[in-house]
Design an enzyme around this catalytic site. Structure first.
Site, short mmCIF file in Angstrom:
data_model
loop_
_atom_site.label_atom_id
_atom_site.label_comp_id
_atom_site.label_asym_id
_atom_site.label_seq_id
_atom_site.Cartn_x
_atom_site.Cartn_y
_atom_site.Cartn_z
N GLU A 251 18.67 5.72 -39.21
CA GLU A 251 17.55 6.54 -38.74
C GLU A 251 16.78 7.17 -39.90
O GLU A 251 15.55 7.17 -39.91
CB GLU A 251 18.08 7.61 -37.79
CG GLU A 251 18.68 7.00 -36.53
CD GLU A 251 19.92 7.71 -36.02
OE1 GLU A 251 20.51 7.21 -35.05
OE2 GLU A 251 20.31 8.76 -36.59
N HIS B 74 -3.15 9.91 -38.16
CA HIS B 74 -3.78 10.64 -39.27
C HIS B 74 -4.62 9.72 -40.17
O HIS B 74 -5.61 10.17 -40.74
CB HIS B 74 -2.72 11.35 -40.12
CG HIS B 74 -2.12 12.53 -39.45
ND1 HIS B 74 -0.83 12.94 -39.70
CD2 HIS B 74 -2.60 13.40 -38.54
CE1 HIS B 74 -0.55 14.00 -38.96
NE2 HIS B 74 -1.62 14.30 -38.25
#
Length: 184
Positions: A151, A60
């Site tokens: 995570e 992006h």
């Protein structure tokens, strides 16, 4: 306890963990990304999902970034950077990839709980996320199961790296939208 209480504890764990990440090492990662020809990111299991989210954001912002193992991923070259997220730093498949990336001459970055691990020792840049290891549920570092704290911290760290990159390049969120998928 209800879900709101758990959410509050999870957020407190994340804040505590993320504030302990070494800013100098994080800045080395941003510099490495800025200097790299291509960026490769790897991770196994849930860490692999975080890698995919990171690569998506890099796309992006206009970077040439890839998830290792996808069919459209090109070859790694010496001018590239290889970023591997592994809580233990001992996942065999990731260690083999890290060894190969090192042999090719790419910059190797390990984001791990254990910088002294196989992957950590191979890295040019080590970023420690001081979270609970999957196998260390009794440590008391987290109320969450297995490697959840690592995570989640990995995803938030990756998002912070994107923000720092955007700041360095003078990018705004609205300019990124032009690269967002339009076949949804």
């Amino acid at each position: 306890m209800n879900t709101t209480s758990f959410t509050g504890e999870i957020l407190a764990e994340l804040e505590q963990t993320l504030t302990l990440i070494d800013d100098e090492r994080a800045e080395e990662l941003v510099t490495g990304i800025l200097q790299a020809k291509k960026i490769f990111v790897a991770g196994g299991g849930r860490s692999g999902f975080m890698a995919k989210a990171f690569v998506m954001r890099m796309m992006h912002v206009g970077l040439d970034a890839y998830v290792v193992g996808e069919t459209v991923t090109p070859n790694l070259e010496p001018d590239d950077i290889f970023i591997v997220g592994s809580g233990s730093g001992e996942t065999q498949s990731l260690a083999a990839m890290t060894e190969k990336a090192k042999a090719i001459g790419a910059t190797v970055v390990a984001i791990t709980i254990n910088p002294e691990s196989t992957i950590g020792r191979l890295a040019d840049i080590q970023i420690k996320i001081p979270a609970q290891a999957k196998s260390d549920s009794a440590s008391g570092k987290s109320i969450q199961p297995m490697g959840s704290l690592f995570e989640q911290s990995l995803l938030l760290f990756y998002d912070a790296v994107i923000l720092r990159f955007m700041e360095q390049k003078g990018l705004k969120s609205d300019t990124m939208y032009g690269r967002h998928a339009n076949l949804e």
